[in-house]
Design a protein around this motif. Structure first.
Motif, PDB file in Angstrom:
ATOM      1  N   SER A 108      12.300  43.430 -31.034  1.00  0.00           N
ATOM      2  CA  SER A 108      11.694  42.120 -31.304  1.00  0.00           C
ATOM      3  C   SER A 108      11.729  41.800 -32.801  1.00  0.00           C
ATOM      4  O   SER A 108      11.986  40.650 -33.198  1.00  0.00           O
ATOM      5  CB  SER A 108      10.253  42.102 -30.787  1.00  0.00           C
ATOM      6  OG  SER A 108       9.647  40.846 -31.060  1.00  0.00           O
TER       7      SER A 108
ATOM      8  N   MET B 245      11.145  35.911 -26.087  1.00  0.00           N
ATOM      9  CA  MET B 245      10.095  35.674 -25.092  1.00  0.00           C
ATOM     10  C   MET B 245      10.361  36.499 -23.827  1.00  0.00           C
ATOM     11  O   MET B 245       9.443  37.096 -23.250  1.00  0.00           O
ATOM     12  CB  MET B 245      10.038  34.180 -24.755  1.00  0.00           C
ATOM     13  CG  MET B 245       9.543  33.331 -25.915  1.00  0.00           C
ATOM     14  SD  MET B 245       9.640  31.560 -25.575  1.00  0.00           S
ATOM     15  CE  MET B 245       8.507  31.439 -24.192  1.00  0.00           C
ATOM     16  N   GLU B 246      11.634  36.537 -23.382  1.00  0.00           N
ATOM     17  CA  GLU B 246      11.954  37.319 -22.187  1.00  0.00           C
ATOM     18  C   GLU B 246      11.760  38.799 -22.443  1.00  0.00           C
ATOM     19  O   GLU B 246      11.325  39.557 -21.550  1.00  0.00           O
ATOM     20  CB  GLU B 246      13.401  37.034 -21.776  1.00  0.00           C
ATOM     21  CG  GLU B 246      13.595  35.620 -21.229  1.00  0.00           C
ATOM     22  CD  GLU B 246      15.038  35.341 -20.876  1.00  0.00           C
ATOM     23  OE1 GLU B 246      15.876  36.264 -21.031  1.00  0.00           O
ATOM     24  OE2 GLU B 246      15.346  34.199 -20.461  1.00  0.00           O
TER      25      GLU B 246
ATOM     26  N   GLU C  32       9.517  40.080 -24.452  1.00  0.00           N
ATOM     27  CA  GLU C  32       8.071  40.316 -24.425  1.00  0.00           C
ATOM     28  C   GLU C  32       7.561  40.365 -22.994  1.00  0.00           C
ATOM     29  O   GLU C  32       6.667  41.169 -22.653  1.00  0.00           O
ATOM     30  CB  GLU C  32       7.357  39.223 -25.216  1.00  0.00           C
ATOM     31  CG  GLU C  32       7.606  39.333 -26.726  1.00  0.00           C
ATOM     32  CD  GLU C  32       7.015  38.153 -27.474  1.00  0.00           C
ATOM     33  OE1 GLU C  32       6.598  37.176 -26.806  1.00  0.00           O
ATOM     34  OE2 GLU C  32       6.975  38.193 -28.731  1.00  0.00           O
ATOM     35  N   GLN C  33       8.076  39.516 -22.088  1.00  0.00           N
ATOM     36  CA  GLN C  33       7.671  39.553 -20.677  1.00  0.00           C
ATOM     37  C   GLN C  33       8.115  40.850 -20.028  1.00  0.00           C
ATOM     38  O   GLN C  33       7.387  41.470 -19.225  1.00  0.00           O
ATOM     39  CB  GLN C  33       8.272  38.366 -19.929  1.00  0.00           C
ATOM     40  CG  GLN C  33       7.653  37.029 -20.313  1.00  0.00           C
ATOM     41  CD  GLN C  33       8.293  35.880 -19.556  1.00  0.00           C
ATOM     42  OE1 GLN C  33       9.237  36.069 -18.799  1.00  0.00           O
ATOM     43  NE2 GLN C  33       7.752  34.679 -19.771  1.00  0.00           N
TER      44      GLN C  33
END
Length: 456
Positions: A295, A274-275, A277-278
């Protein structure tokens, strides 16, 4: 006639003598040999009693006097003939009174017992050696007649039965008479384990009973070999408890590792993704392919973590009953290996403890792994049944089979592990395998019932 008499007597294998008034008047060849003279004629006119060993002469004189006076018959009297030089010949005598040339005489039949005596001495020596060996054996050995009489007891057994003549006279083992009866009636070895008091202390005794036949095959008693197995049983129980404890620790550690992978490493990987992707939102477009690749690797790692967490310790062992746990294992195995495994309907036993579920699960897991690695089987069948307070799981494949005796020690660890798992619950694993005939593994695990009727 006398001539005809001599012809018949001279060919007899026994010695024959006739004496009148205490002196020999006739002797055949065998009698001469037994008395240590070269010819029968060398005995004629000699004193009969002089050829009898001194210690036997009083009894011989008494028998001769009785025969002359009463005219009866004496059979199988024992005495030693005395040859020149003091050589003694153990002999058997049978005598009767006759009339010889008008005079009262005694005809005596002599039989040389030297060979029999030597054989008896060898037999006695052998018996002494045999008894010495039996007395040195740690096990107790008894021979008991059909009516319960104690015919023999070795040194170990004598500490139990003492000087008793009947089994019923020994309170500690008086009940063993029923084993005597059972062994005689069954005509096959009977093995029994029970508890008796030795020196006032309860001991576990294992005894083996075998019918003893007489010369014509009729049973005349039984032999019993017994041993104190208290220490053996105690060590076996401690070994089972230790194995169970080690397996519980192993399963607990597996659960800890599984929980760590599933509950800690898994969420960390998700958060990292998630980090990532941010972070990708603020990067130039040319960097996005690398971010996508990283990823994808995180997704692959997350799948591996989840798979390993399930493989190390599937939660369903704790959360589901044995029916669902084994079904899941078979389905996963078939999906991962393309194998054909048939699982018969498994009884649903909601109250079955985790130790029993783990046992069946781990044994089936190892057995299926062996099917893939070694058996080359096309079909494997698995059944689980309830039988007399026990669960019986049978795994059978149609593979190449093997010779269990030929498996090298280093290659037996899987089988040893399965046996230890089963033994920790007081169960038994039986293996049947032959080259070219497939393999059958059968596991029997006792399942005790609560007083209310459930299981534990």
């Amino acid at each position: 006639s006398e001539e005809r008499y001599r012809e018949l007597v001279d060919v007899l294998p026994e010695g024959v003598v006739v004496h009148v008034a205490g002196k020999f008047v006739y002797a055949n060849e065998e009698a001469a040999r037994m008395c240590g003279v070269a010819r029968p004629a060398d005995l004629i006119g000699r004193e009969t009693i002089s050829y009898i060993a001194p210690e036997d002469r009083p009894a011989a004189r008494e028998r001769i006097g009785w025969l002359i006076a009463e005219g009866g018959r004496i059979t199988r009297a024992k005495a030693s003939l005395l040859q020149a030089g003091g050589v003694r010949v153990p002999s058997e005598f049978s005598g009767t009174r006759i009339t010889y040339k008008g005079q009262p005489a005694i005809q005596t039949l002599l039989r040389d017992l030297s060979d029999e005596k030597a054989a008896d001495e060898k037999l006695r020596a052998s018996e002494i050696r045999f008894r010495t060996v039996l007395d040195a054996v740690a096990e107790g050995i008894l021979i008991i007649s059909s009516d319960g009489r104690l015919a023999y007891a070795n040194a170990t057994a004598r500490t139990l039965v003492g000087t008793a003549r009947q089994l019923s006279e020994v309170p500690e083992v008086a009940h063993w008479i029923r084993y005597v009866t059972a062994a005689q009636e069954g005509r096959h070895p009977l093995v029994v384990e029970d508890t008796i008091l030795l020196a006032g202390i309860p001991r576990e005794i294992e005894s083996s009973w075998v019918a003893v036949p007489d010369a014509v095959g009729a049973v005349e008693g039984v032999s019993c070999v017994y041993r104190d197995v208290t220490e053996r049983d105690r060590l076996a129980q401690e070994r089972r408890l230790l194995a169970q404890s080690l397996l519980e620790v192993q399963e607990r550690e597996r659960k800890n590792v599984s929980d760590f992978l599933h509950d800690h490493m898994g969420p960390l990987m998700i958060m990292a993704k998630m980090e990532l992707e941010q972070l990708a939102r603020g990067l130039p477009a040319k960097a996005k392919p690398r971010i996508t690749a990283v990823s994808s690797r995180l997704d692959e790692a997350l799948r591996g973590i989840r798979h390993r967490a399930l493989a190390v310790r599937p939660p369903l062992i704790d959360d589901l009953d044995v029916h669902d746990a084994l079904e899941f294992l078979v389905e996963e195995f078939c999906r991962n290996h393309g194998a054909k495994v048939s699982l018969a309907p498994v009884p649903r036993i909601p109250s079955l403890g985790p130790a029993h579920k783990s046992c069946l699960y781990r044994v089936l897991e190892e057995a299926l792994q062996n099917v893939v690695c070694h058996a080359k089987a096309t079909t494997t069948t698995v059944t689980v049944e309830e039988r007399a307070q026990a669960l019986v799981m049978t795994i059978c494949d149609d593979g190449v089979g093997f010779d269990p005796a030929s498996v090298l020690p280093g290659k037996r660890l899987g089988l040893i592990g399965m046996r230890e798992i089963v033994a920790s619950l007081g169960g038994q694993l039986v293996l049947h395998a032959r080259p070219g005939e497939g393999t059958l593994v059968q596991v029997t695990v006792p399942v005790q019932e609560h007083e209310e009727g459930g299981r534990r």
